[in-house]
Design a protein around this motif. Structure first.
Motif, mmCIF file in Angstrom:
data_model
loop_
_atom_site.group_PDB
_atom_site.id
_atom_site.type_symbol
_atom_site.label_atom_id
_atom_site.label_comp_id
_atom_site.label_asym_id
_atom_site.label_seq_id
_atom_site.Cartn_x
_atom_site.Cartn_y
_atom_site.Cartn_z
ATOM 1 N N SER A 1 -29.358 21.324 53.308
ATOM 2 C CA SER A 1 -30.526 22.120 52.942
ATOM 3 C C SER A 1 -31.448 22.192 54.142
ATOM 4 C CB SER A 1 -31.264 21.486 51.756
ATOM 5 O OG SER A 1 -32.407 22.249 51.414
ATOM 6 N N GLY A 2 -31.681 23.412 54.629
ATOM 7 C CA GLY A 2 -32.516 23.574 55.805
ATOM 8 C C GLY A 2 -31.951 22.898 57.032
ATOM 9 N N GLY A 3 -30.635 22.793 57.099
ATOM 10 C CA GLY A 3 -29.997 22.156 58.227
ATOM 11 C C GLY A 3 -29.914 20.649 58.130
ATOM 12 N N ARG A 4 -30.403 20.076 57.032
ATOM 13 C CA ARG A 4 -30.375 18.622 56.834
ATOM 14 C C ARG A 4 -29.346 18.270 55.782
ATOM 15 N NH1 ARG A 4 -33.033 15.193 53.206
ATOM 16 N NH2 ARG A 4 -34.080 17.014 52.288
ATOM 17 N N LEU A 5 -28.506 17.264 56.053
ATOM 18 C CA LEU A 5 -27.491 16.852 55.098
ATOM 19 C C LEU A 5 -28.162 16.195 53.899
ATOM 20 C CD1 LEU A 5 -24.424 16.767 54.648
ATOM 21 C CD2 LEU A 5 -24.429 14.475 55.646
ATOM 22 N N LEU A 6 -27.967 16.803 52.741
ATOM 23 C CA LEU A 6 -28.628 16.348 51.524
ATOM 24 C C LEU A 6 -27.710 15.505 50.658
ATOM 25 C CD1 LEU A 6 -31.443 16.874 50.215
ATOM 26 C CD2 LEU A 6 -30.357 18.706 48.897
ATOM 27 N N ILE B 1 -19.875 27.649 49.421
ATOM 28 C CA ILE B 1 -20.989 28.498 48.991
ATOM 29 C C ILE B 1 -22.078 28.409 50.052
ATOM 30 C CG2 ILE B 1 -22.703 28.985 47.213
ATOM 31 C CD1 ILE B 1 -20.955 27.538 45.208
ATOM 32 N N VAL B 2 -22.622 29.554 50.433
ATOM 33 C CA VAL B 2 -23.649 29.628 51.472
ATOM 34 C C VAL B 2 -24.756 30.563 50.996
ATOM 35 C CG1 VAL B 2 -24.137 30.353 53.846
ATOM 36 C CG2 VAL B 2 -21.961 29.235 53.307
ATOM 37 N N GLU B 3 -26.001 30.208 51.272
ATOM 38 C CA GLU B 3 -27.137 31.087 51.028
ATOM 39 C C GLU B 3 -27.534 31.733 52.359
ATOM 40 O OE1 GLU B 3 -30.428 29.149 49.090
ATOM 41 O OE2 GLU B 3 -29.111 27.951 47.833
ATOM 42 N N PRO B 4 -27.075 32.947 52.656
ATOM 43 C CA PRO B 4 -27.382 33.563 53.951
ATOM 44 C C PRO B 4 -28.884 33.729 54.154
ATOM 45 C CG PRO B 4 -25.667 34.785 52.787
ATOM 46 C CD PRO B 4 -26.257 33.820 51.808
ATOM 47 N N GLY B 5 -29.375 33.185 55.251
ATOM 48 C CA GLY B 5 -30.802 33.263 55.519
ATOM 49 C C GLY B 5 -31.635 32.364 54.638
ATOM 50 N N GLY B 6 -30.980 31.636 53.742
ATOM 51 C CA GLY B 6 -31.683 30.748 52.821
ATOM 52 C C GLY B 6 -31.602 29.305 53.277
ATOM 53 N N ARG B 7 -31.519 28.387 52.292
ATOM 54 C CA ARG B 7 -31.596 26.970 52.628
ATOM 55 C C ARG B 7 -30.255 26.260 52.644
ATOM 56 N NH1 ARG B 7 -35.088 26.672 48.293
ATOM 57 N NH2 ARG B 7 -34.005 24.845 47.465
ATOM 58 N N ARG B 8 -29.370 26.584 51.693
ATOM 59 C CA ARG B 8 -28.270 25.672 51.414
ATOM 60 C C ARG B 8 -26.894 26.193 51.802
ATOM 61 N NH1 ARG B 8 -31.191 24.453 45.777
ATOM 62 N NH2 ARG B 8 -31.257 26.713 45.904
#
Length: 364
Positions: free
Chosen positions: A28-33, A323-330
């Motif tokens: 999320s936001g480039g951070r491993l959640l 699954i990817v959120e393009p331009g989003g967070r996850r």
């Protein structure tokens, strides 16, 4: 224990587990959640349930899974990159590179139609004729519908997409994908036809009696890809969850990785936005989800609540998904070997939905 870990525990345990191995990575936001791995590389060595030599080898984020149709995302990205390298676009006519398309009914087919499942090809290639090589038999096939008239998910289209990438680049598909994607992204655990020395890191797949292959472990599960040598545009890649997350994050960030534009911006946009309006496909010939080049867009049937957020991605028959959120967070990677030791007892769709729902609730 978090909910995702609990779901993976349930999936890999009991008398009749959904799979022997399961891994989930969420960023999320480039951070491993989330980083969760459960189960073992295998359970049974045959259809009688004999113990497998890797039954006690735990799965990890670095376990290699047969990615199955997630290969199509890499094929699409590689072909679009090759087109860009040659100053071409998705409207390039396949007939200008492949002889078999220089006939009525195929001459107008474009690369975009291959990658959007609108080229008119059937879903699968099934040709029992003998006397020719498998690739020669494949190349002699004919489409079932006029290009641009219908959307039909087609492994055949992606076999041709792989051949188109080869024809344009002058390289084998595995070399094209390695040069354009694996090397720039640093994906050292993603490959076709892994060597025997890696078998102890690979999740086993299905025990197959037709064709008579025994337990498929370390070879591609997809029967068509296997018959054609294991390096094809529709299936054949093996990879780890860690590697696949990097690929997903590249798509989320518009084709960029560590400050470098790995995938051309226009190609990244084509892979993450619905193209069916631009292709002019009749409404009654469209699927319930959007179709980008390679990716599905907003497919609630397996993305769950992430679909409403504009997510894109792909699944694989062996039990894999991205699954990817393009331009989003996850970005969400969920890998299993749900076909081990048989494809007939696991409902991976429900598990995918439950994982997607748990991902969304993580940040509520």
């Amino acid at each position: 224990m978090n909910e995702i870990a609990r779901l993976l525990d349930e999936a890999t345990s009991g008398e009749s587990p959904a799979c022997s191995a399961a891994v989930v990575l969420v960023s999320s936001g480039g951070r491993l959640l989330v980083s969760e791995a459960r189960g073992t590389l295998a359970r049974a060595a045959d259809d009688r349930g004999s113990p497998h030599e890797f039954a006690n080898t735990p799965a990890s984020v670095d376990t290699l899974f047969d990615l199955a149709s997630i290969t199509k995302l890499f094929t699409a990205a590689a072909l679009l990159t090759v087109l860009d390298e040659q100053g071409l676009g998705p409207g390039f006519r396949v007939a200008d590179a492949i002889d078999e398309y220089r006939v009525d009914g195929l001459s107008a087919v474009t690369a975009e139609q291959l990658l959007s499942h609108t080229a008119g090809w059937p879903a699968e290639w099934t040709d029992p004729r003998s006397g020719q090589s498998p690739w020669a038999r494949f190349r002699s096939g004919q489409p079932g519908d006029q290009a641009g008239s219908v959307h039909r998910y087609s492994c055949v289209s992606y076999l041709w997409a792989g051949l188109l990438a080869e024809s344009l680049s002058g390289e084998r598909l595995d070399a094209v994908i390695a040069r354009t994607l694996l090397e720039p992204l640093g994906l050292h655990d993603t490959m076709f036809t892994p060597g025997a020395e890696l078998r102890g890191r690979i999740a086993a797949t299905e025990y197959q009696s037709v064709p008579d292959r025994g337990l498929v472990h370390g070879e591609v599960h997809d029967e068509t890809a296997w018959a054609l040598g294991g390096v094809t545009g529709n299936a054949g890649l093996f990879g780890s969850a860690s590697d696949l997350l990097v690929f997903g994050e590249m798509l989320r960030n518009g084709g960029r990785h560590q400050g470098r534009q790995v995938l051309p911006e226009w190609a990244a946009a084509a892979m993450t936005t619905n193209r069916l309006d631009d292709l002019g496909l009749a409404t009654d010939q469209r699927p319930a989800y959007g179709q980008a080049l390679g990716s599905r867009v907003g497919d609630a049937d397996w993305m769950g609540p992430l679909a409403a957020l504009g997510a894109i991605g792909h699944t694989g028959f062996t039990g894999t998904s991205l699954i990817v959120e393009p331009g989003g967070r996850r970005s969400v990677v969920f890998l299993t070997n749900r076909v081990h030791p048989t494809r007939h007892r696991s409902d991976i769709r429900d598990l995918r939905l439950r994982v997607a729902d748990a991902v969304v609730r993580l940040e509520e």
